[in-house]
Design a protein around this motif. Structure first.
Motif, mmCIF file in Angstrom:
data_model
loop_
_atom_site.group_PDB
_atom_site.id
_atom_site.type_symbol
_atom_site.label_atom_id
_atom_site.label_comp_id
_atom_site.label_asym_id
_atom_site.label_seq_id
_atom_site.Cartn_x
_atom_site.Cartn_y
_atom_site.Cartn_z
ATOM 1 N N PHE A 176 0.891 -1.161 0.000
ATOM 2 C CA PHE A 176 0.000 0.000 0.000
ATOM 3 C C PHE A 176 0.927 1.208 0.000
ATOM 4 O O PHE A 176 1.678 1.418 0.956
ATOM 5 C CB PHE A 176 -0.881 0.027 1.251
ATOM 6 N N ALA A 177 0.897 2.008 -1.069
ATOM 7 C CA ALA A 177 1.846 3.111 -1.213
ATOM 8 C C ALA A 177 1.112 4.447 -1.319
ATOM 9 O O ALA A 177 0.238 4.616 -2.178
ATOM 10 C CB ALA A 177 2.718 2.905 -2.443
ATOM 11 N N GLY A 228 5.438 7.177 -1.393
ATOM 12 C CA GLY A 228 5.795 5.790 -1.696
ATOM 13 C C GLY A 228 5.589 5.418 -3.151
ATOM 14 O O GLY A 228 6.429 4.766 -3.777
ATOM 15 N N LEU A 229 4.475 5.860 -3.717
ATOM 16 C CA LEU A 229 4.177 5.529 -5.113
ATOM 17 C C LEU A 229 5.132 6.237 -6.073
ATOM 18 O O LEU A 229 5.583 5.646 -7.060
ATOM 19 C CB LEU A 229 2.734 5.888 -5.444
ATOM 20 N N ILE A 266 -0.704 -1.079 -4.462
ATOM 21 C CA ILE A 266 -2.022 -0.444 -4.448
ATOM 22 C C ILE A 266 -1.800 0.998 -4.014
ATOM 23 O O ILE A 266 -1.378 1.254 -2.880
ATOM 24 C CB ILE A 266 -2.982 -1.145 -3.474
ATOM 25 N N PRO A 267 -2.042 1.953 -4.926
ATOM 26 C CA PRO A 267 -1.873 3.359 -4.546
ATOM 27 C C PRO A 267 -3.007 3.807 -3.628
ATOM 28 O O PRO A 267 -4.166 3.453 -3.847
ATOM 29 C CB PRO A 267 -1.917 4.108 -5.877
ATOM 30 N N SER A 321 -5.517 6.067 5.178
ATOM 31 C CA SER A 321 -6.730 5.423 4.663
ATOM 32 C C SER A 321 -6.607 3.902 4.595
ATOM 33 O O SER A 321 -7.552 3.229 4.209
ATOM 34 C CB SER A 321 -7.077 5.979 3.277
ATOM 35 N N VAL A 322 -5.462 3.355 4.970
ATOM 36 C CA VAL A 322 -5.281 1.903 4.962
ATOM 37 C C VAL A 322 -5.862 1.349 6.256
ATOM 38 O O VAL A 322 -5.328 1.583 7.337
ATOM 39 C CB VAL A 322 -3.792 1.507 4.829
ATOM 40 N N GLU A 323 -6.959 0.652 6.119
ATOM 41 C CA GLU A 323 -7.639 0.093 7.283
ATOM 42 C C GLU A 323 -7.056 -1.277 7.622
ATOM 43 O O GLU A 323 -6.643 -2.017 6.725
ATOM 44 C CB GLU A 323 -9.139 -0.035 7.013
ATOM 45 N N PRO A 324 -7.040 -1.636 8.894
ATOM 46 C CA PRO A 324 -6.527 -2.946 9.292
ATOM 47 C C PRO A 324 -7.226 -4.116 8.597
ATOM 48 O O PRO A 324 -6.587 -5.116 8.277
ATOM 49 C CB PRO A 324 -6.778 -2.985 10.801
ATOM 50 N N ASP A 325 -8.523 -3.981 8.325
ATOM 51 C CA ASP A 325 -9.208 -5.097 7.670
ATOM 52 C C ASP A 325 -8.694 -5.328 6.249
ATOM 53 O O ASP A 325 -8.714 -6.454 5.758
ATOM 54 C CB ASP A 325 -10.722 -4.925 7.691
#
Length: 156
Positions: A24-25, A30-31, A51-52, A58-62
């Motif tokens: 997750f970037a 990162g991207l 995955i940008p 916004s990166v959720e643990p789920d």
């Protein structure tokens, strides 16, 4: 004798296995670093997908747990340097949340070191390559998560 053969066979499989890595970037750091590494044609492992995201906040643990459940061997979350986030330091909150997730991953048997949270800047393409290569080497030495994902499938 049979036990020795199966252990050496498992070690050989682990050595030959190419782990699947999901990244997750952050699209602001990162991207851009990943794109710079690609443009410079820096050697990278072929086993990763990016995955940008607008921000690592916004990166959720789920989403990370789903990645493991869907067969990923490792997950990297790459954001801007702490203090350099465009979204009111959302990466600080993400870091705290993902550190708690790492403890949970350890508790359920996946292992905390299969989730890497790292921060960098857009002009550090070499950092993207180094992080990806080092993380892939670390994960390649570990046992596959196939047993974990197959037990999850039986529960559903």
């Amino acid at each position: 004798m049979t036990l020795e053969i199966s252990n050496s066979h498992e070690q050989q499989e682990a050595a030959e296995r190419t782990p699947r890595i999901l990244v997750f970037a952050c699209k602001w750091c990162g991207l851009i670093g990943a794109d710079g590494a690609g443009r410079k044609r820096e050697p990278m492992p072929p086993n990763f997908r990016v995955i940008p995201v607008e921000c690592v906040g916004s990166v959720e643990p789920d989403a990370v747990i789903r990645a493991f459940a869907d067969g990923m061997d490792g997950v990297i979350v790459m954001g801007c340097h702490l203090g350099g986030c465009r979204f009111n330091d959302a990466n600080h909150a993400a870091f705290k949340r993902l550190e708690l997730l790492r403890a949970l991953l350890e508790g359920v048997g996946i292992g905390r070191d299969r989730l890497l949270v790292t921060f960098g800047t857009a002009h550090e393409g070499h950092q993207f390559t180094d992080v990806l290569r080092n993380f892939t080497n670390l994960i390649a030495k570990k046992e596959s998560l196939d047993t974990w994902t197959s037990s999850r499938a039986r529960m559903i």
